[in-house]
Design an enzyme around this catalytic site. Structure first.
Site, short mmCIF file in Angstrom:
data_model
loop_
_atom_site.label_atom_id
_atom_site.label_comp_id
_atom_site.label_asym_id
_atom_site.label_seq_id
_atom_site.Cartn_x
_atom_site.Cartn_y
_atom_site.Cartn_z
N GLU A 93 0.86 -1.14 0.00
CA GLU A 93 -0.06 -0.02 -0.02
C GLU A 93 0.87 1.29 0.20
O GLU A 93 0.74 2.02 0.92
CB GLU A 93 -0.91 0.08 1.18
CG GLU A 93 -2.18 -0.96 1.04
CD GLU A 93 -3.27 -1.08 2.10
OE1 GLU A 93 -3.09 -0.32 2.93
OE2 GLU A 93 -4.05 -1.91 2.09
N GLU A 142 -5.72 -8.56 0.16
CA GLU A 142 -6.50 -7.99 1.22
C GLU A 142 -7.90 -7.86 0.78
O GLU A 142 -8.07 -7.23 -0.15
CB GLU A 142 -5.80 -6.87 2.06
CG GLU A 142 -4.71 -6.95 2.76
CD GLU A 142 -4.30 -5.95 3.33
OE1 GLU A 142 -5.07 -4.98 3.79
OE2 GLU A 142 -2.97 -5.77 3.64
O1 IFM Z 1 -5.09 -3.39 8.73
C1 IFM Z 1 -5.05 -2.58 7.30
C2 IFM Z 1 -3.64 -3.17 6.80
O2 IFM Z 1 -2.67 -3.05 7.63
C3 IFM Z 1 -3.53 -2.57 5.49
N1 IFM Z 1 -4.64 -2.64 4.57
C4 IFM Z 1 -5.76 -2.33 5.08
C5 IFM Z 1 -6.00 -2.89 6.46
C6 IFM Z 1 -7.55 -2.78 6.85
O3 IFM Z 1 -7.59 -1.28 7.19
#
Ligand code: IFM
Length: 499
Positions: A160, A370
């Site tokens: 990210e 994710e």
């Molecule tokens: O918890 C975070 C993760 O560390 C990075 N992506 C988003 C998730 C949820 O907000």
């Protein structure tokens, strides 16, 4: 009705070091930028000091990951644990990840290792806005791949990048807390450079493994169909998504970004000849994290009655500097289903994302690295944790992925965020994303109803749709929280008890 996934589709769960490990001041680890920051800016003082105590309970946690029957487990290594002073290897820290990788292989799980997931060592002066941080990362990537490259099947370099660089260096809402867009431009570029250097390390020391980057992807859509809002959304999309995928998949920044009056000078001062060749080195897949879409209007229209009316609450917008600088503003759409993190589940966005990436960048192999939902889950008096909303959320997003695959997107895998409830950065322990509930007072793990549901999805390689969530996942009237104390209070007691 069930939706079958392609044979060999990779199912998994994801976690990240600082959010679960604990043992923050032990075994030679040095502080990351989050340790002190959360003491000051966290919710209820929640920090990663103990978190889920995964550092000591990893065997049990890997048993849970294996019980799901999934093929892979995504986790991150803590740079501060592996190279606490940025130069010397801490053997104890590296040993932990060796144990973890071997433990995964023993359980038949593919280790999917993220080299860097937001927890920058605190001693790296200037953080990512300093080019030297990318060079230090290269050393760290060498150490990881030299040691674990014979056993890790899937590497993910950096997580990210857009979010971390802009929230941490321009909005001041994450550490290091800067409010300087030029620093954010530099931070993003240096994170991209770190990615490129990470790919080189994998190719050298882990040639049999696959490597990719993990990008957050929140499709940007116009909040109205006014041409100015449509144009603003398109610009915001380029500046938040193509700004990462362009350099990585095409070896160049989008022209609209590179030439934008608000970005051009900072970018020109940052990029060094040869950087984009490294950044654009071939990857085996791209990891995309999807949670929500962003709804954008033209910045000069935020007081226009049409925009005031679509915003919720009316007239409200997220005052983000980096959007304002490019003529855009973000509004929350009207929704009956706002999550506790203040965003709205929009499962249709995941299919849109996959279709758009495929159209914009060609048929690139994709893993959804994710996807998940925060809920205030609790154990009922019978000990069960029921999370029907999460089941519905996962089901609807998987249905979207299924649609995109049918339409030609090359999606190879899906990782639920997260295996365990964990520390949601500045939002603390209250935002629970896990398939497994963690009672922070006792650190007891309890698989939720969604855990059993997901295990069945994995076993069937298919998602059931069109019928309600299983009866055992529905809440009962006796579902009374067993833990009412704030997590931080019990964590503090635990630390005091241990010292
Ligand atoms: O918890 C975070 C993760 O560390 C990075 N992506 C988003 C998730 C949820 O907000």
């Amino acid at each position: 009705m069930t939706l079958s996934f392609p044979p060999g589709f990779l199912w998994g769960t994801a976690t990240a070091a600082y959010q679960i490990e604990g043992a923050a001041a032990a075994y030679g680890r040095s502080p990351s930028i989050w340790d002190d920051y959360l003491r000051e800016h966290g919710t209820h003082g929640d920090t990663g000091d103990v978190a889920c105590d995964h550092y000591h309970r990893w065997q049990h946690d890997l048993d849970l990951a294996a019980r799901l029957g999934a093929g892979a487990y995504r986790f991150s290594a803590s740079w501060s644990r592996v190279m606490p002073d940025g130069r010397t290897v801490n053997r104890e820290g590296l040993d932990f990840y060796e144990r973890l990788v071997d433990g995964l292989l023993d359980r038949g799980l593919t280790p999917a290792l993220t080299m860097y997931h937001m927890d920058l060592p605190a001693h790296l002066d200037g953080g990512w806005s300093n080019r030297d941080t990318a060079l230090r990362f290269a050393d760290y990537a060498q150490v990881l791949t030299e040691t674990l490259g014979d056993r890790v099947g899937m590497w993910m370099t950096v997580n990210e990048l857009y979010y971390e660089s802009w929230v941490g260096y321009a909005e001041g809402a994450f550490p290091p807390g800067h409010r300087d867009s030029a620093k954010a431009v530099a931070a993003l570029h240096h994170m991209l450079l770190a990615h490129g250097l990470g790919v080189s390390a994998v190719r050298e020391h882990s040639p049999a493994a696959e490597v990719g980057l993990v990008s957050g992807y929140a499709p940007v859509v116009p909040a109205t169909d006014h041409p100015a809002d449509v144009a603003a959304a398109s610009t915001a999309h380029t500046h938040s998504i193509d700004v990462v995928l362009g350099p990585v998949l095409q070896g160049r920044y989008p022209q609209e970004y590179a030439e934008h009056p608000a970005r051009a000078e900072a970018l020109a001062a940052t990029v060094v000849d040869g950087d984009l060749d490294l950044i654009g080195a071939e990857v085996d897949f791209i990891g995309l994290n999807y949670y929500f879409r962003r709804h954008v209007v033209a910045a000069d229209r935020v007081t226009d009655p049409e925009v005031v009316a679509v915003a919720d609450p009316p007239g409200d917008f997220l005052n983000l500097t980096h959007l304002k600088e490019i003529g855009a503003a973000e509004v929350r759409p009207r929704s009956r289903h706002r999550t506790m993190a203040d965003w709205t589940p929009e499962p249709e966005g995941i299919a849109q994302m996959l279709t758009d990436v495929t159209a914009d960048y060609g048929p690139v192999p994709i893993h959804i690295t994710e996807n998940g939902l925060p809920l205030p889950d609790y154990a009922g008096t019978d000990g069960a944790v029921r999370d029907p909303e999460r089941i519905t959320y996962l089901r609807d997003h998987l249905a979207g992925i299924h649609t995109a695959i049918a339409g030609g997107a090359d999606v190879r895998g899906y990782f639920v965020w997260s295996l365990l409830d964990n520390l949601e950065w500045t939002s603390g322990f209250g935002h629970r994303f896990g398939l497994v509930h963690v009672d922070y007072a006792t650190l007891t793990r309890t698989p939720k109803a969604s855990f059993d549901w997901y295990a069945q999805v994995v076993a069937d390689n298919a998602v059931p749709t069109g019928h309600p969530v299983p009866a055992n996942a529905l809440p009962t009237t006796d579902s009374i929280p067993t833990t009412t104390r704030p997590a931080a209070e019990s964590q503090r007691e635990m630390i005091q008890g241990a010292s």
